[in-house]
Design a protein around this motif. Structure first.
Motif, short mmCIF file in Angstrom:
data_model
loop_
_atom_site.label_atom_id
_atom_site.label_comp_id
_atom_site.label_asym_id
_atom_site.label_seq_id
_atom_site.Cartn_x
_atom_site.Cartn_y
_atom_site.Cartn_z
N PRO A 92 0.99 -9.77 7.61
CA PRO A 92 0.18 -9.17 8.67
C PRO A 92 0.60 -7.74 9.01
N GLU A 93 1.89 -7.41 8.87
CA GLU A 93 2.31 -6.05 9.24
C GLU A 93 1.94 -5.01 8.19
N LEU A 94 1.62 -5.46 7.01
CA LEU A 94 1.22 -4.50 5.98
C LEU A 94 -0.29 -4.27 5.99
N GLY A 95 -1.03 -5.28 6.44
CA GLY A 95 -2.50 -5.17 6.45
C GLY A 95 -3.09 -6.45 5.90
N HIS A 96 -4.44 -6.52 5.96
CA HIS A 96 -5.06 -7.78 5.53
C HIS A 96 -5.30 -7.82 4.03
N TYR A 97 -5.01 -6.73 3.33
CA TYR A 97 -5.22 -6.74 1.87
C TYR A 97 -4.26 -5.72 1.28
N THR A 98 -3.19 -6.20 0.64
CA THR A 98 -2.15 -5.29 0.12
C THR A 98 -1.79 -5.72 -1.30
N TRP A 99 -1.85 -4.81 -2.25
CA TRP A 99 -1.61 -5.22 -3.63
C TRP A 99 -0.86 -4.14 -4.41
N SER A 100 -0.32 -4.55 -5.56
CA SER A 100 0.33 -3.60 -6.44
C SER A 100 0.33 -4.15 -7.87
N HIS A 101 0.24 -3.26 -8.84
CA HIS A 101 0.37 -3.68 -10.24
C HIS A 101 0.59 -2.45 -11.12
N ALA A 102 1.06 -2.72 -12.32
CA ALA A 102 1.34 -1.64 -13.26
C ALA A 102 0.08 -1.31 -14.05
N ARG A 103 -0.08 -0.01 -14.35
CA ARG A 103 -1.20 0.40 -15.21
C ARG A 103 -0.84 1.70 -15.93
N ASP A 104 -0.90 1.66 -17.23
CA ASP A 104 -0.72 2.85 -18.06
C ASP A 104 0.50 3.67 -17.63
#
Ligand SMILES: Cc1cc2nc3c(=O)[nH]c(=O)nc-3n(C[C@H](O)[C@H](O)[C@H](O)COP(=O)(O)OP(=O)(O)OC[C@H]3O[C@@H](n4cnc5c(N)ncnc54)[C@H](O)[C@@H]3O)c2cc1C
Length: 402
Positions: free
Chosen positions: A199-211
């Motif tokens: 909840p403290e980061l937000g309702h939609y938080t993501w990360s991933h590697a690309r190129d």
């Protein structure tokens, strides 16, 4: 003025799937795309197994240029505030990591439809036995006459606006933004898409590697400060996960109609105009929209073919045929289905059971706190009510669809 059987607006995956069905049935089909192709599409490119099967079965093996690096994805890892992390593999193995710019272009070419790029849909007039489509090609007005029109033009769909001017104000929206970072040190497994229930980061938080870069993305409400939200997430990743990133090299964002599938409020068209893909409201939980864009697009194309063949009302045919996809998409948000069934394509119940009972309890508590966050959201109450009213077995009211 060019006369064809069907005009499709948009050259994304929903359009490619619809076009494939129409062309295979011998219908002359033109696809209009506002940008020059191949065009950029903001997307993580994580394809579900069902989406992957659809592409293979309908368009064949994916060429290398349609993939990012890493070329595949094993599944999704959920991270919780209690610092429990839960990797979940996709059923049936890894899936390709799609480079949307080239994958969408490849799919639309493989559909066999005629494509007019740099051609923006502007408006339409449904005259009962045909539709006149007004567009602009490189600033110049151009018109098409078609028996049917399909709006496969994504979340902010101009076709939806033309048919239902009020609709887009009546559904939940939020903004997503992502920044591309140089990687100094990143212990997050690059074979997974990472999602935070925090909840403290937000309702939609993501990360991933690309190129060779790390993408850090956040969802937020209109009026929130993207830079501040993003910086907060980068700080959290550093402190809690040991992720060390350089300054962002690039960023992008867009509005998402993150709601129709959540509150079962899809929009399918009127008269000779049909709506499909994300324009119709198909978006799975965690923002996965390619598989439902492909399947809804194909159903839309099939509905046009079937209705013409049997001389049946187009809208009735489409609504009947699309109900299986509605159920599948909306079930992804149903807490009872998530707990007792398998609406997702990565095994949440198995991953949960693989944890010790203490961690399991922490995960369930963290998920509950995250869901409560939605109450602060303008649409929170409606979303919670819709989720709770859903039956464990059974369908979704068609009365809520337009
Ligand atoms: C940040 C982000 C990350 C995402 N990550 C994933 C992911 O990892 N996996 C996943 O499955 N989904 C993901 N999604 C969702 C996914 O990208 C969409 O759900 C999917 O692309 C919808 O496909 P579509 O064919 O319905 O629409 P789109 O892909 O949006 O295609 C619509 C097309 O219509 C065109 N168009 C619009 N207006 C006009 C006009 N006036 N005239 C002519 N053409 C027009 C657009 O240019 C576009 O080419 C993500 C979305 C975002 C924003």
């Amino acid at each position: 003025m060019r006369t064809v059987d069907v005009v499709i607006v948009g050259a994304g995956l929903a359009a490619a799937a619809a076009a494939k069905r129409l062309v295979d049935a011998g219908l002359e089909t033109i696809v209009l795309e506002r940008f020059q192709l191949p065009r950029h599409k903001i997307c993580s490119g994580i394809l579900s197994p069902r989406g992957h099967r659809f592409l293979l079965e309908n368009f064949g093996p994916l060429p290398r240029e349609t993939l990012h690096d890493p070329v595949s994805c094993r599944g999704v890892t959920f991270h919780f505030p209690s610092m429990v992390s839960m990797p979940m593999d996709f059923f049936g193995g890894t899936t390709p990591h799609l480079h949307r710019k080239y994958a969408d272009h490849w799919a639309i070419q493989r559909s066999g439809a005629e494509v007019h790029d740099q051609t923006s849909f502007v408006g339409l007039q449904d005259n009962g036995d045909h539709v006149i489509v007004q567009a602009k090609r490189m600033g110049e007005p151009v018109e098409y006459r078609a028996r049917q029109v399909i709006g496969a033009d994504g979340p902010s769909s101009p076709v939806v606006r033309a048919v239902y001017p009020e609709y887009q104000q009546s559904i939940p929206w939020f903004i997503v933004g992502q920044k591309f970072h140089e990687i100094i040190d990143c212990p997050l497994d690059e074979q997974y898409f990472h999602f935070w229930f925090h909840p403290e980061l937000g309702h939609y938080t993501w990360s991933h590697a690309r190129d060779g870069r790390q993408i850090v993305g956040v969802g937020f409400k209109r009026g929130d400060n993207f830079a501040r939200k993003h910086a907060n997430v980068v700080k959290y990743f550093h402190e809690k996960h040991g992720v060390r990133l350089g300054e962002p090299l690039d960023d992008e964002g867009c509005g998402e109609n993150f709601g129709p599938s959540l509150i079962n409020r899809y929009v399918f068209g009127k008269g000779n105009v049909l709506i499909t893909g994300q324009a119709a409201g198909f978006l799975n939980m965690i923002g996965e929209g390619m598989s439902c864009a492909l399947h809804s697009g194909a159903i839309c194309g099939e509905a046009v073919v079937e209705a013409r063949l049997r001389n049946r009302p187009m809208q009735e045919m489409y609504r009947r045929m699309i109900s299986s996809e509605v159920r599948r998409t909306s079930d992804q948000w149903n807490p009872l289905k998530i707990a007792f069934d398998r609406p997702h394509e990565a095994d949440f119940p198995a991953a949960l059971m693989a944890l010790g009972w203490r961690d399991r309890a922490k995960v369930l508590r963290d998920m509950w706190r995250f869901v409560v966050l939605y109450k602060e959201f303008k649409w929170g109450r409606q979303i919670m009510q819709a989720a709770m009213q859903r039956p464990l077995i059974g369908g979704y009211s068609m009365k809520r669809w337009l």
